[in-house]
Enzyme design. Sequence first.
Site, PDB file in Angstrom:
ATOM      1  N   PHE A 105       0.849  -1.189   0.000  1.00  0.00           N
ATOM      2  CA  PHE A 105       0.000   0.000   0.000  1.00  0.00           C
ATOM      3  C   PHE A 105       0.879   1.231   0.000  1.00  0.00           C
ATOM      4  CE2 PHE A 105      -4.307  -1.570   0.647  1.00  0.00           C
ATOM      5  CZ  PHE A 105      -4.031  -2.912   0.827  1.00  0.00           C
ATOM      6  N   ALA A 106       0.612   2.114  -0.957  1.00  0.00           N
ATOM      7  CA  ALA A 106       1.356   3.364  -1.041  1.00  0.00           C
ATOM      8  C   ALA A 106       0.330   4.489  -1.092  1.00  0.00           C
ATOM      9  CB  ALA A 106       2.248   3.365  -2.269  1.00  0.00           C
ATOM     10  N   ILE A 107      -0.127   4.884   0.067  1.00  0.00           N
ATOM     11  CA  ILE A 107      -1.160   5.905   0.183  1.00  0.00           C
ATOM     12  C   ILE A 107      -0.487   7.218   0.580  1.00  0.00           C
ATOM     13  CG2 ILE A 107      -3.353   6.520   1.301  1.00  0.00           C
ATOM     14  CD1 ILE A 107      -3.615   3.851  -0.091  1.00  0.00           C
ATOM     15  N   TYR A 125       3.484   7.822   1.058  1.00  0.00           N
ATOM     16  CA  TYR A 125       4.214   6.549   1.045  1.00  0.00           C
ATOM     17  C   TYR A 125       4.523   6.048  -0.367  1.00  0.00           C
ATOM     18  CZ  TYR A 125       4.375   5.709   6.088  1.00  0.00           C
ATOM     19  OH  TYR A 125       4.670   5.767   7.426  1.00  0.00           O
ATOM     20  N   VAL A 144       5.256  -1.217   2.947  1.00  0.00           N
ATOM     21  CA  VAL A 144       6.015  -0.705   1.798  1.00  0.00           C
ATOM     22  C   VAL A 144       7.273   0.051   2.227  1.00  0.00           C
ATOM     23  CG1 VAL A 144       4.863   1.554   1.588  1.00  0.00           C
ATOM     24  CG2 VAL A 144       5.709   0.378  -0.461  1.00  0.00           C
ATOM     25  N   ASP A 145       7.337   0.441   3.516  1.00  0.00           N
ATOM     26  CA  ASP A 145       8.488   1.237   3.974  1.00  0.00           C
ATOM     27  C   ASP A 145       9.637   0.308   4.359  1.00  0.00           C
ATOM     28  OD1 ASP A 145       7.064   0.234   6.116  1.00  0.00           O
ATOM     29  OD2 ASP A 145       7.480   1.949   7.418  1.00  0.00           O
ATOM     30  N   THR A 192       2.416  -6.521  23.423  1.00  0.00           N
ATOM     31  CA  THR A 192       1.495  -5.390  23.285  1.00  0.00           C
ATOM     32  C   THR A 192       0.204  -5.806  22.572  1.00  0.00           C
ATOM     33  OG1 THR A 192       2.644  -4.702  21.264  1.00  0.00           O
ATOM     34  CG2 THR A 192       3.332  -3.670  23.328  1.00  0.00           C
ATOM     35  N   GLU A 200      -2.488  -4.721  13.412  1.00  0.00           N
ATOM     36  CA  GLU A 200      -1.593  -5.731  14.008  1.00  0.00           C
ATOM     37  C   GLU A 200      -2.246  -6.441  15.197  1.00  0.00           C
ATOM     38  OE1 GLU A 200       2.973  -5.394  14.211  1.00  0.00           O
ATOM     39  OE2 GLU A 200       2.287  -4.590  16.126  1.00  0.00           O
ATOM     40  N   ASP A 229      14.478  -4.454  11.865  1.00  0.00           N
ATOM     41  CA  ASP A 229      14.678  -3.013  11.927  1.00  0.00           C
ATOM     42  C   ASP A 229      15.997  -2.817  12.666  1.00  0.00           C
ATOM     43  OD1 ASP A 229      14.715  -0.310  12.723  1.00  0.00           O
ATOM     44  OD2 ASP A 229      12.524  -0.235  12.767  1.00  0.00           O
TER      45      ASP A 229
HETATM   46  C1  4GW Z   1       1.611   8.653  10.378  1.00  0.00           C
HETATM   47  O1  4GW Z   1       1.515   9.805  10.029  1.00  0.00           O
HETATM   48  C2  4GW Z   1       1.444   7.565   9.426  1.00  0.00           C
HETATM   49  S1  4GW Z   1       1.120   7.760   7.813  1.00  0.00           S
HETATM   50  C3  4GW Z   1       1.529   6.246   9.724  1.00  0.00           C
HETATM   51  C4  4GW Z   1       1.322   5.402   8.610  1.00  0.00           C
HETATM   52  C5  4GW Z   1       1.068   6.096   7.474  1.00  0.00           C
HETATM   53  C6  4GW Z   1       0.842   5.530   6.181  1.00  0.00           C
HETATM   54  C7  4GW Z   1       0.926   4.157   6.017  1.00  0.00           C
HETATM   55  C8  4GW Z   1       0.574   6.333   5.018  1.00  0.00           C
HETATM   56  O2  4GW Z   1       0.451   7.568   5.056  1.00  0.00           O
HETATM   57  N1  4GW Z   1       0.442   5.728   3.804  1.00  0.00           N
HETATM   58  C9  4GW Z   1       0.544   4.376   3.685  1.00  0.00           C
HETATM   59  O3  4GW Z   1       0.452   3.857   2.554  1.00  0.00           O
HETATM   60  N2  4GW Z   1       0.737   3.581   4.792  1.00  0.00           N
HETATM   61  C10 4GW Z   1       0.782   2.125   4.613  1.00  0.00           C
HETATM   62  O4  4GW Z   1       0.578   1.470   5.848  1.00  0.00           O
HETATM   63  C11 4GW Z   1       2.164   1.690   4.109  1.00  0.00           C
HETATM   64  O5  4GW Z   1       2.008   0.565   3.291  1.00  0.00           O
HETATM   65  C12 4GW Z   1       2.872   1.350   5.392  1.00  0.00           C
HETATM   66  O6  4GW Z   1       3.973   0.490   5.190  1.00  0.00           O
HETATM   67  C13 4GW Z   1       1.746   0.708   6.187  1.00  0.00           C
HETATM   68  C14 4GW Z   1       1.956   0.712   7.710  1.00  0.00           C
HETATM   69  O7  4GW Z   1       2.368   1.990   8.160  1.00  0.00           O
HETATM   70  P1  4GW Z   1       3.849   2.189   8.705  1.00  0.00           P
HETATM   71  O8  4GW Z   1       4.761   1.376   7.844  1.00  0.00           O
HETATM   72  O9  4GW Z   1       4.156   3.645   8.776  1.00  0.00           O
HETATM   73  O10 4GW Z   1       3.755   1.564  10.136  1.00  0.00           O
HETATM   74  P2  4GW Z   1       5.019   1.136  11.036  1.00  0.00           P
HETATM   75  O11 4GW Z   1       5.776   2.404  11.408  1.00  0.00           O
HETATM   76  O12 4GW Z   1       4.412   0.434  12.217  1.00  0.00           O
HETATM   77  O13 4GW Z   1       5.909   0.230  10.239  1.00  0.00           O
HETATM   78 MN    MN Z   2       6.272  -0.061   8.219  1.00  0.00          MN
END
Ligand code: 4GW
Ligand code: MN
Length: 291
Positions: A58-60, A63, A149-150, A182, A240, A263
């Site tokens: 997902f690339a919203i 991202y 995606v990150d 958690t 999660e 990570d």
């Molecule tokens: C805070 O401002 C945000 S934006 C947290 C997630 C965001 C976000 C996440 C976004 O703006 N657009 C998006 O496509 N995503 C998708 O959700 C993307 O695929 C991302 O890998 C996934 C999960 O969010 P994350 O990777 O930021 O979560 P963590 O930090 O737990 O890996």
């Molecule tokens: Mn992530």
Amino acid sequence: MKLPRMVYNQPEVVQPVRTDVLIMSPWLAPIVWDGTYNLGILNAQYRQRKFRVGITIFAIKKYTVFVKKFIESAEKYFMVGQKVTYYIFTDRASDIPVMNLAEGRSIAVLKVPSYPRWQDVSMRRMEMIRDSSHTRFSHEVDYLVCVDVDMTFNDEVGVEILSNLFGTLHPGMFGLPRDSYTYERNPQSEAYIPADEGDFYYAGGFFGGNTEEVYKLTNFCHKAMMVDKEKNIEAVWHDESYLNRYFLYHKPTKILSPEYLWDDNFGIPAFLKRRRFLAVPKNHDEIRNRR
Ligand code: 4GW
Ligand code: MN
């Protein structure tokens, strides 16, 4: 198809391949670590049947910046030599780069809505994967791999991960007592897990299985989130938390070690022989808040 003759070391019954980590869950699901499998054997076995792998990302909003490096690294390391479809869910289709892929691999861009709250962006992935399961995935692929995606691939990720239903151990929570996981602890939530239950803490950023099992998983998680939403409840770690609840009662048939979702902020412990899929360091202000 006839299998070629293969020469490799004999498996040793009284000599465990790893003694520093758990390589089998109590329900006999293998936990995939470096040194526990022979990819040559697995590839030869998988080559006997045709299969296709879909990987959803997902690339919203912002991202979309992660897509290019993600795909480049996946072309290098993810299911090399296999048929792969990248399903890119995005609200900004014009920001998705055109890329050259190896033979048998393709990109499908799926236009989806964005949500104002990032928690919803993350959680709605379950609904969107579910909704594409019957319309597309079940006709187009045999296995689905659903990831953040990150991230970038940094080492081989191949057919050793495939199974009917698989989850990944979270890099920050292996080895901890279950009551410190958690998990969602509110008994009113559909994601609730009591302190004396739970096997592992699974990461929301890497799960999958065959298309039918991924349909069931995402359908459960989405419905549970909607039930909670009606009650104004949102589980502590969003999608999660619901994923962890699902895996508690629908045990995965294979478990990926944290090699598959690492990570570097967690350091590099001795048992971690490979870091196959790594979190991209995020500038939280850049990526997250300015939207
Ligand atoms: C805070 O401002 C945000 S934006 C947290 C997630 C965001 C976000 C996440 C976004 O703006 N657009 C998006 O496509 N995503 C998708 O959700 C993307 O695929 C991302 O890998 C996934 C999960 O969010 P994350 O990777 O930021 O979560 P963590 O930090 O737990 O890996
Ligand atoms: Mn992530």
